[in-house]
Scaffold this motif. Structure first.
Motif, PDB file in Angstrom:
ATOM      1  N   ALA A 230      47.915  37.700  46.507  1.00 22.02           N
ATOM      2  CA  ALA A 230      48.523  37.017  47.656  1.00 22.02           C
ATOM      3  C   ALA A 230      49.797  37.725  48.094  1.00 22.02           C
ATOM      4  N   GLY A 231      49.918  37.934  49.402  1.00 20.48           N
ATOM      5  CA  GLY A 231      51.109  38.567  49.951  1.00 20.48           C
ATOM      6  C   GLY A 231      50.991  40.077  50.056  1.00 20.48           C
TER       7      GLY A 231
ATOM      8  N   ASP B 292      45.033  40.914  52.363  1.00 21.40           N
ATOM      9  CA  ASP B 292      44.529  39.846  53.229  1.00 21.40           C
ATOM     10  C   ASP B 292      43.338  39.231  52.501  1.00 21.40           C
ATOM     11  N   LEU B 293      43.543  38.050  51.941  1.00 19.47           N
ATOM     12  CA  LEU B 293      42.516  37.446  51.097  1.00 19.47           C
ATOM     13  C   LEU B 293      41.310  36.929  51.874  1.00 19.47           C
TER      14      LEU B 293
ATOM     15  N   ALA C 141      43.504  35.499  43.084  1.00 21.89           N
ATOM     16  CA  ALA C 141      44.046  34.825  44.269  1.00 21.89           C
ATOM     17  C   ALA C 141      45.570  34.801  44.229  1.00 21.89           C
ATOM     18  N   GLU C 142      46.115  34.549  43.044  1.00 22.49           N
ATOM     19  CA  GLU C 142      47.569  34.480  42.877  1.00 22.49           C
ATOM     20  C   GLU C 142      48.198  35.872  42.883  1.00 22.49           C
TER      21      GLU C 142
END
Length: 293
Positions: free
Chosen positions: A122-123, A126-127, A118-119
């Motif tokens: 990110a960015g 598109d989670l 998740a970390e």
């Protein structure tokens, strides 16, 4: 503009090796894939299409990465060898479908076993959308990576993994097969297993002593209910601890009394003399439920 020879070709791989003085590191289980048909076969087995979000594990010098990008993937790669980023950034296509490489490819120097998806993602991804995982796995760490991915909570649609053929055969085995065992059962209770293609040792540089295979693991729509997973896994490992012994003998530590043990198995319509590899997953589930009733 002259079309670049694919990284997966032996000629291009050798040129990269010579240019950067890079060598496959035995301690990292590195073997460079120099078979374009095999590399494209992996991308096709993974069903890579335009816009797919792809996590690659161990990109090496980029033979598979290049094809994942050309097939339309947006690739986030985990690598532990800090000598490779320069090669990847220089040798991968600088533009893909008019986009700069940086918008389609990101590399992090990190052990995937320590990833915080998740970390990390990110960015770049598109989670809210799923990902596909593709990897040419080092033989020595294949099983830990598979289980780490299964336990990660990562929203993936498939894992397309190249591994030692012996391990692939174990993942895909059925009851009665010598390759069938705890790894088979642990994976097949959660994933559909498809043995997609075999890749011979001659497809690598340097050549390993064993052949490889590509396996596609797809999450089951409804995971198999095994009851208490910890107790189920313990039971399966116990039953396979001594494969040549009968099921009844392997269960001695759980049910010391022979008559009670054989009565339990008979009630489940299981022959006490059967070997552990002859039981279906459903048999182990029933046995686990009976032992914990």
């Amino acid at each position: 503009m002259v079309k670049q020879i694919p990284i997966a070709s032996p000629v291009r791989t050798q040129a990269i090796v010579n240019r950067y003085f890079v060598r496959a590191k035995k301690n990292l289980g590195q073997n460079f894939l120099v078979d374009l048909n095999a590399v494209q076969g992996i991308a096709e087995a993974a069903g890579i299409q335009e816009g797919d979000q792809v996590i690659e594990i161990g990109p090496g010098i980029g033979s598979l990465t290049e094809q994942l990008l050309l097939y339309g993937g947006k690739v986030f790669a985990y690598e532990v060898d800090d000598s490779l980023p320069e090669i990847l950034e220089t040798e991968l296509p600088q533009r893909i479908d008019g986009e700069p490489l940086s918008s389609r490819f990101k590399l992090v120097l990190k052990d995937v076993l320590k990833a915080n998806f998740a970390e990390d993602l990110a960015g770049f991804f598109d989670l809210t959308k799923p990902v596909k995982v593709v990897a040419n796995l080092p033989y020595y760490i294949t099983t830990p990576i598979i289980f780490s991915l299964l336990e990660s909570g990562l929203n993936f649609t498939s894992l397309t993994l190249m591994m030692q053929k012996e391990v692939a055969d174990r993942l895909a085995a059925g009851p009665g097969n010598k390759d069938y065992g705890p790894l088979t059962i642990a994976v097949q209770t959660r994933m559909a297993v498809d043995l997609a293609l075999n890749v011979g040792h001659a497809s690598f540089m340097p050549q390993p002593k064993v052949d490889s295979a590509v396996v596609v693991l797809t999450p089951l729509k409804t995971p198999v209910d095994v009851g208490d997973p910890e107790k189920f896994n313990r039971l399966v490992k116990l039953c396979f601890a001594q494969r040549r012994k009968t099921l009844s003998n392997n269960l001695k530590t759980l049910v010391p009394d022979k008559a009670e043990r054989e009565s339990l198995l008979t009630n489940l319509k299981l022959d006490p003399r059967v070997r552990p590899e002859q039981l279906a997953i459903s048999d182990y589930i029933a046995l686990n439920q009976a032992l914990n009733a």
